[in-house]
Design a protein around this motif. Structure first.
Motif, PDB file in Angstrom:
ATOM      1  N   ALA A  13       9.023 -57.242  20.267  1.00 38.13           N
ATOM      2  CA  ALA A  13      10.192 -56.376  20.076  1.00 38.13           C
ATOM      3  C   ALA A  13      11.032 -56.849  18.892  1.00 38.13           C
ATOM      4  N   ALA A  14      11.258 -58.150  18.793  1.00 38.18           N
ATOM      5  CA  ALA A  14      12.058 -58.684  17.688  1.00 38.18           C
ATOM      6  C   ALA A  14      11.366 -58.442  16.347  1.00 38.18           C
ATOM      7  N   SER A  15      10.060 -58.658  16.294  1.00 35.32           N
ATOM      8  CA  SER A  15       9.331 -58.460  15.041  1.00 35.32           C
ATOM      9  C   SER A  15       9.246 -56.986  14.672  1.00 35.32           C
ATOM     10  N   ARG A  16       9.023 -56.108  15.654  1.00 35.01           N
ATOM     11  CA  ARG A  16       9.000 -54.662  15.391  1.00 35.01           C
ATOM     12  C   ARG A  16      10.327 -54.228  14.781  1.00 35.01           C
ATOM     13  N   ASP A  17      11.432 -54.636  15.386  1.00 38.80           N
ATOM     14  CA  ASP A  17      12.747 -54.251  14.884  1.00 38.80           C
ATOM     15  C   ASP A  17      13.010 -54.856  13.503  1.00 38.80           C
ATOM     16  N   PHE A  18      12.620 -56.121  13.318  1.00 37.68           N
ATOM     17  CA  PHE A  18      12.799 -56.802  12.039  1.00 37.68           C
ATOM     18  C   PHE A  18      12.066 -56.060  10.924  1.00 37.68           C
ATOM     19  N   TYR A  19      10.771 -55.792  11.113  1.00 40.97           N
ATOM     20  CA  TYR A  19       9.989 -55.156  10.055  1.00 40.97           C
ATOM     21  C   TYR A  19      10.407 -53.703   9.824  1.00 40.97           C
ATOM     22  N   ALA A  20      10.807 -52.994  10.861  1.00 40.04           N
ATOM     23  CA  ALA A  20      11.283 -51.620  10.671  1.00 40.04           C
ATOM     24  C   ALA A  20      12.503 -51.606   9.755  1.00 40.04           C
ATOM     25  N   LYS A  21      13.405 -52.552   9.938  1.00 40.15           N
ATOM     26  CA  LYS A  21      14.612 -52.620   9.110  1.00 40.15           C
ATOM     27  C   LYS A  21      14.304 -53.135   7.704  1.00 40.15           C
ATOM     28  N   VAL A  22      13.510 -54.180   7.619  1.00 42.73           N
ATOM     29  CA  VAL A  22      13.241 -54.837   6.335  1.00 42.73           C
ATOM     30  C   VAL A  22      12.382 -53.980   5.410  1.00 42.73           C
ATOM     31  N   LEU A  23      11.439 -53.228   5.962  1.00 45.09           N
ATOM     32  CA  LEU A  23      10.539 -52.438   5.125  1.00 45.09           C
ATOM     33  C   LEU A  23      11.054 -51.035   4.828  1.00 45.09           C
ATOM     34  N   ALA A  24      12.107 -50.609   5.503  1.00 46.47           N
ATOM     35  CA  ALA A  24      12.671 -49.271   5.253  1.00 46.47           C
ATOM     36  C   ALA A  24      13.047 -49.058   3.785  1.00 46.47           C
ATOM     37  N   PRO A  25      13.663 -50.050   3.105  1.00 48.99           N
ATOM     38  CA  PRO A  25      13.988 -49.821   1.689  1.00 48.99           C
ATOM     39  C   PRO A  25      12.761 -49.590   0.805  1.00 48.99           C
ATOM     40  N   LEU A  26      11.575 -49.974   1.292  1.00 45.46           N
ATOM     41  CA  LEU A  26      10.342 -49.778   0.525  1.00 45.46           C
ATOM     42  C   LEU A  26       9.647 -48.472   0.904  1.00 45.46           C
ATOM     43  N   GLY A  27      10.283 -47.676   1.766  1.00 40.85           N
ATOM     44  CA  GLY A  27       9.694 -46.409   2.196  1.00 40.85           C
ATOM     45  C   GLY A  27       8.638 -46.573   3.271  1.00 40.85           C
ATOM     46  N   ILE A  28       8.669 -47.680   3.984  1.00 43.84           N
ATOM     47  CA  ILE A  28       7.693 -47.965   5.041  1.00 43.84           C
ATOM     48  C   ILE A  28       8.380 -47.813   6.384  1.00 43.84           C
ATOM     49  N   ALA A  29       7.741 -47.083   7.305  1.00 46.05           N
ATOM     50  CA  ALA A  29       8.340 -46.812   8.613  1.00 46.05           C
ATOM     51  C   ALA A  29       7.286 -46.875   9.713  1.00 46.05           C
ATOM     52  N   ILE A  30       7.747 -47.007  10.939  1.00 50.04           N
ATOM     53  CA  ILE A  30       6.849 -46.986  12.099  1.00 50.04           C
ATOM     54  C   ILE A  30       6.270 -45.578  12.237  1.00 50.04           C
ATOM     55  N   VAL A  31       4.927 -45.506  12.342  1.00 46.84           N
ATOM     56  CA  VAL A  31       4.266 -44.209  12.503  1.00 46.84           C
ATOM     57  C   VAL A  31       3.549 -44.094  13.842  1.00 46.84           C
ATOM     58  N   ALA A  32       3.290 -45.228  14.497  1.00 50.76           N
ATOM     59  CA  ALA A  32       2.634 -45.202  15.798  1.00 50.76           C
ATOM     60  C   ALA A  32       2.947 -46.498  16.533  1.00 50.76           C
ATOM     61  N   GLU A  33       3.018 -46.395  17.863  1.00 46.23           N
ATOM     62  CA  GLU A  33       3.285 -47.587  18.663  1.00 46.23           C
ATOM     63  C   GLU A  33       2.628 -47.446  20.025  1.00 46.23           C
ATOM     64  N   GLY A  34       2.062 -48.551  20.501  1.00 43.07           N
ATOM     65  CA  GLY A  34       1.480 -48.610  21.834  1.00 43.07           C
ATOM     66  C   GLY A  34       2.072 -49.775  22.594  1.00 43.07           C
ATOM     67  N   GLU A  35       1.381 -50.202  23.616  1.00 36.93           N
ATOM     68  CA  GLU A  35       1.802 -51.380  24.362  1.00 36.93           C
ATOM     69  C   GLU A  35       1.871 -52.570  23.410  1.00 36.93           C
ATOM     70  N   PRO A  36       2.743 -53.555  23.683  1.00 33.25           N
ATOM     71  CA  PRO A  36       2.849 -54.703  22.780  1.00 33.25           C
ATOM     72  C   PRO A  36       1.517 -55.391  22.481  1.00 33.25           C
ATOM     73  N   SER A  37       0.605 -55.417  23.453  1.00 33.93           N
ATOM     74  CA  SER A  37      -0.695 -56.057  23.210  1.00 33.93           C
ATOM     75  C   SER A  37      -1.533 -55.266  22.205  1.00 33.93           C
ATOM     76  N   TYR A  38      -1.275 -53.958  22.085  1.00 37.71           N
ATOM     77  CA  TYR A  38      -1.937 -53.131  21.074  1.00 37.71           C
ATOM     78  C   TYR A  38      -1.123 -53.145  19.786  1.00 37.71           C
ATOM     79  N   GLY A  39       0.182 -52.891  19.890  1.00 36.02           N
ATOM     80  CA  GLY A  39       1.069 -53.058  18.761  1.00 36.02           C
ATOM     81  C   GLY A  39       1.694 -51.826  18.177  1.00 36.02           C
TER      82      GLY A  39
END
Length: 124
Positions: A13-39
């Protein structure tokens, strides 16, 4: 070269939130999500994706460099990363030891990975 890169993280959860925020300025966003073991899958304009999943083992630290279109995006990435709790590992600026237009910023993510945003574009 890559279709996707998938790395294990110690706190999904911490890494998902971190990368969603950090990569947004580069035009990168979450497009799919499953259980944490899948990612979670993050993508920009192209077909290449960056994926995270919950891991139990501690991998060796990685160096990941994300492409930025402009120097302003590199600056915004660095600000977003610091705001998200990253540790500074190199403020935005030219790195002439690599090439004359290599403009990059480096941060350390929650798992200790060296994360970079880089552009090879000349100053605007």
């Amino acid at each position: 070269m890559f279709d996707h890169v998938k790395i294990g993280v110690s706190d999904f959860a911490a890494s998902r939130d971190f990368y969603a925020k950090v990569l947004a300025p580069l035009g990168i966003a979450i497009v799919a999500e499953g259980e944490p073991s899948y990612g979670v899958e993050l993508c920009g304009d192209g077909p290449v994706s960056f994926c995270l999943f919950q891991a139990t083992e501690k991998p060796a630290h990685l160096h990941l460099a994300f492409a930025a279109a402009t120097r302003a995006q590199v600056d915004a990435f660095h600000r977003a990363a610091l705001d998200a709790g990253a540790r500074d590992n190199g403020a935005p600026g030219l790195r002439p030891q690599y090439n004359a237009t290599y403009y990059a910023a480096f941060v350390i993510d929650p798992d200790g990975h060296n994360i970079e945003a880089v552009t090879h574009a000349p100053a605007a």
